[in-house]
Design an enzyme around this catalytic site. Structure first.
Site, PDB file in Angstrom:
ATOM      1  N   ARG A   1      -5.102   8.044   8.939  1.00  0.00           N
ATOM      2  CA  ARG A   1      -4.863   7.669   7.550  1.00  0.00           C
ATOM      3  C   ARG A   1      -3.783   8.560   6.944  1.00  0.00           C
ATOM      4  O   ARG A   1      -4.051   9.598   6.332  1.00  0.00           O
ATOM      5  CB  ARG A   1      -6.167   7.748   6.752  1.00  0.00           C
ATOM      6  CG  ARG A   1      -7.269   6.832   7.324  1.00  0.00           C
ATOM      7  CD  ARG A   1      -8.441   6.695   6.378  1.00  0.00           C
ATOM      8  NE  ARG A   1      -8.069   6.057   5.138  1.00  0.00           N
ATOM      9  CZ  ARG A   1      -7.918   4.752   4.957  1.00  0.00           C
ATOM     10  NH1 ARG A   1      -8.113   3.916   5.968  1.00  0.00           N
ATOM     11  NH2 ARG A   1      -7.572   4.262   3.787  1.00  0.00           N
TER      12      ARG A   1
ATOM     13  N   CYS B   1     -11.304 -16.215   5.209  1.00  0.00           N
ATOM     14  CA  CYS B   1     -11.946 -14.905   5.288  1.00  0.00           C
ATOM     15  C   CYS B   1     -10.865 -13.843   5.158  1.00  0.00           C
ATOM     16  O   CYS B   1      -9.678 -14.101   5.420  1.00  0.00           O
ATOM     17  CB  CYS B   1     -12.690 -14.773   6.623  1.00  0.00           C
ATOM     18  SG  CYS B   1     -13.355 -13.124   6.967  1.00  0.00           S
ATOM     19  N   ASP B   2     -11.273 -12.651   4.801  1.00  0.00           N
ATOM     20  CA  ASP B   2     -10.378 -11.519   4.677  1.00  0.00           C
ATOM     21  C   ASP B   2      -9.660 -11.222   5.995  1.00  0.00           C
ATOM     22  O   ASP B   2      -8.511 -10.775   6.002  1.00  0.00           O
ATOM     23  CB  ASP B   2     -11.212 -10.302   4.224  1.00  0.00           C
ATOM     24  CG  ASP B   2     -10.387  -9.051   4.070  1.00  0.00           C
ATOM     25  OD1 ASP B   2      -9.221  -9.154   3.687  1.00  0.00           O
ATOM     26  OD2 ASP B   2     -10.925  -7.951   4.318  1.00  0.00           O
TER      27      ASP B   2
ATOM     28  N   SER C   1     -12.310   4.889   1.042  1.00  0.00           N
ATOM     29  CA  SER C   1     -12.047   4.912   2.477  1.00  0.00           C
ATOM     30  C   SER C   1     -11.858   6.350   2.957  1.00  0.00           C
ATOM     31  O   SER C   1     -10.949   7.050   2.500  1.00  0.00           O
ATOM     32  CB  SER C   1     -10.791   4.098   2.802  1.00  0.00           C
ATOM     33  OG  SER C   1     -10.991   2.731   2.526  1.00  0.00           O
TER      34      SER C   1
ATOM     35  N   CYS D   1     -28.107 -10.026  15.775  1.00  0.00           N
ATOM     36  CA  CYS D   1     -26.670  -9.933  16.014  1.00  0.00           C
ATOM     37  C   CYS D   1     -25.910 -11.191  15.614  1.00  0.00           C
ATOM     38  O   CYS D   1     -24.896 -11.115  14.931  1.00  0.00           O
ATOM     39  CB  CYS D   1     -26.429  -9.644  17.499  1.00  0.00           C
ATOM     40  SG  CYS D   1     -24.705  -9.513  17.967  1.00  0.00           S
TER      41      CYS D   1
ATOM     42  N   CYS E   1     -25.192 -15.307  24.684  1.00  0.00           N
ATOM     43  CA  CYS E   1     -25.662 -14.899  23.352  1.00  0.00           C
ATOM     44  C   CYS E   1     -26.906 -15.687  22.953  1.00  0.00           C
ATOM     45  O   CYS E   1     -27.857 -15.126  22.404  1.00  0.00           O
ATOM     46  CB  CYS E   1     -24.564 -15.106  22.317  1.00  0.00           C
ATOM     47  SG  CYS E   1     -23.151 -14.008  22.495  1.00  0.00           S
TER      48      CYS E   1
ATOM     49  N   CYS F   1       0.846  -1.192   0.000  1.00  0.00           N
ATOM     50  CA  CYS F   1       0.000   0.000   0.000  1.00  0.00           C
ATOM     51  C   CYS F   1       0.882   1.244   0.000  1.00  0.00           C
ATOM     52  O   CYS F   1       2.020   1.211   0.490  1.00  0.00           O
ATOM     53  CB  CYS F   1      -0.915  -0.008   1.235  1.00  0.00           C
ATOM     54  SG  CYS F   1      -2.158   1.312   1.228  1.00  0.00           S
TER      55      CYS F   1
ATOM     56  N   CYS G   1      -4.265  -0.152  10.364  1.00  0.00           N
ATOM     57  CA  CYS G   1      -4.452  -1.162   9.312  1.00  0.00           C
ATOM     58  C   CYS G   1      -4.195  -2.571   9.833  1.00  0.00           C
ATOM     59  O   CYS G   1      -3.176  -2.850  10.470  1.00  0.00           O
ATOM     60  CB  CYS G   1      -3.534  -0.883   8.130  1.00  0.00           C
ATOM     61  SG  CYS G   1      -3.821  -2.012   6.742  1.00  0.00           S
TER      62      CYS G   1
END
Length: 425
Positions: free
Chosen positions: A153, A320-321, A141, A371, A362, A33, A40
């Site tokens: 940022r 997953c990301d 963003s 949720c 939960c 980046c 981040c």
């Protein structure tokens, strides 16, 4: 490559009446980046593959993914999502190649869509013309007005980035490019909800606002989510369950759970009073959908997960990301097709574990339907009874759910009335 069986690269087979659909977040330049945002969660991933790795997707991997992604799904619309790092570092030539390959491999009935998440600092009119021509949805963003955005940022040289991002928003408007504003709600801007919301609404004017709570455990650079020592997790409402504490479980820039609830409630009130039906906010659209008995629109509030995977630049696919760690690597698309990995037993277990790992607190909660324990990566606390797996944001989410619950019957009536008018007109 020659030793790989053809069956491994073919799409995952399904039985009669079953359709395949999944979403991949593509990291074509990995974690590289041009910014150095203090909060981040992805910059450290460049160390994941070692210093000898070239952080740019090869032509072979790019075309392999595009072909597999299209062939491995049965839906009429196929959405490609490009993220980083900063994907625009690859230049327009790369994305022209992307569009050509998508058209080469798409089936006649399919519609190809693209979205691009960017910090906006490299965008110019050439980008605007391309994005408009090829109907890219852009995620820009921006964390609010100048003093809030520039708090975290920053460019690699420490310089602020607000002016470039604001200019990118104006450019996207000039070219008629549809874009969302992605705002990371952190420890600082969470305390100024109306300043953030009204700035985005009045000055940025995105198609949709996406508010993302910043939650990172202190050990995120070295320890994968849910690989923590469960016995060491703090109790809910203890000092360590808040970012201000010296022994906090999260980083100092993470949003305080109570501030997250405050932020959502204040923005909701302003939105409902002034902008209902005119301004789209991801959290609010999702909440309305769940109160009306529909599926959650956001993966973090869906009952299960596992169909939103991350593709790194070297062809590695992760659960997953937010789970790009060795423990959650599913394989490589040059060896096994993406759809086979997504629908594998390993990934199915990952997806169902979101529900199965919910603590009793939960499961007994009045707002479980809305949720569903939020994102498993944020389950950093223990309940007052000592059971692990409670979401760090629980107190804030509960405050928000309780705040909007009384008004939901009226919202449902308004929506049903509008739908009825549309049907009869």
């Amino acid at each position: 490559m020659n030793r790989v069986q053809i069956a491994d690269l073919s799409p995952c087979p399904v039985g009669p009446g079953v359709s395949r659909a999944y979403h991949a977040m593509i990291k074509p330049i990995g974690a590289i980046c041009n910014l150095d945002c203090l909060y981040c969660y992805y910059l450290h991933k460049k160390d994941l593959l070692g210093s000898n790795s070239k952080f740019q997707i090869s032509d072979e991997i790019l075309e392999t993914h595009i072909q597999q992604y299209i062939e491995g799904q049965d839906r009429d619309e196929v959405v490609f999502s490009w993220q980083g790092g900063e994907p625009t570092l690859l230049g327009l030539e790369f994305f022209h190649k992307v569009v050509e390959l998508e058209q080469k491999h798409k089936r006649p009935h399919q519609r190809i869509e693209n979205d691009l998440q960017t910090n906006g600092t490299l965008l110019n009119d050439d980008w605007g013309a391309f994005l408009k021509e090829h109907r890219f949805l852009v995620g820009l963003s921006i964390d609010g007005p100048r003093e809030l955005h520039d708090r975290h940022r920053l460019a690699k040289d420490g310089q602020p980035t607000f002016d470039k991002v604001f200019a990118a928003a104006q450019m996207l408007h000039r070219h008629g490019v549809l874009f969302n504003a992605l705002c990371v709600v952190n420890r600082v801007n969470a305390k100024r909800p109306l300043d953030v919301y009204r700035f985005l609404k009045n000055e940025i004017e995105p198609w949709q606002m996406q508010f993302i709570p910043c939650v990172e455990p202190k050990v995120f650079r070295s320890t994968a989510p849910q690989m923590w020592n469960m016995d060491s997790l703090p109790m809910q409402d203890s000092p360590a369950a808040h970012p201000a504490a010296v022994d906090s479980v999260v980083t100092e820039w993470s949003v305080d759970p109570d501030d997250w609830g405050y932020f959502l409630c204040k923005v909701w009130d302003d939105w409902y009073r002034r902008d209902f039906g005119k301004v789209f906010v991801n959290y609010f659209e999702n909440a309305v959908a769940t109160w009306m008995g529909k599926d959650a629109q956001m993966c973090v509030h869906h009952e299960f997960c596992g169909k939103n995977v991350a593709l790194e630049h070297d062809g590695s696919l992760y659960s997953c990301d937010h789970y790009v760690y060795p423990e959650y690597k599913l394989g490589n698309i040059l060896e096994t097709s993406g759809s086979r990995m997504v629908f594998s037993e390993k990934q199915r277990a990952f997806g169902f574990n979101k529900f199965h790992s919910l603590p009793t607190q939960c499961r007994k909660c009045d707002y479980l339907f809305a949720c569903n324990g939020e994102c498993p990566k944020n389950r950093l606390l223990r309940t007052p009874s000592g059971e692990p797996g409670l979401n760090y944001l629980c107190s804030g989410l509960k405050r928000f759910w309780a705040h909007i619950d009384p008004i939901m019957p009226e919202i449902k009536r308004r929506i049903e009335k509008e739908e009825s008018l549309c049907t009869t007109s």
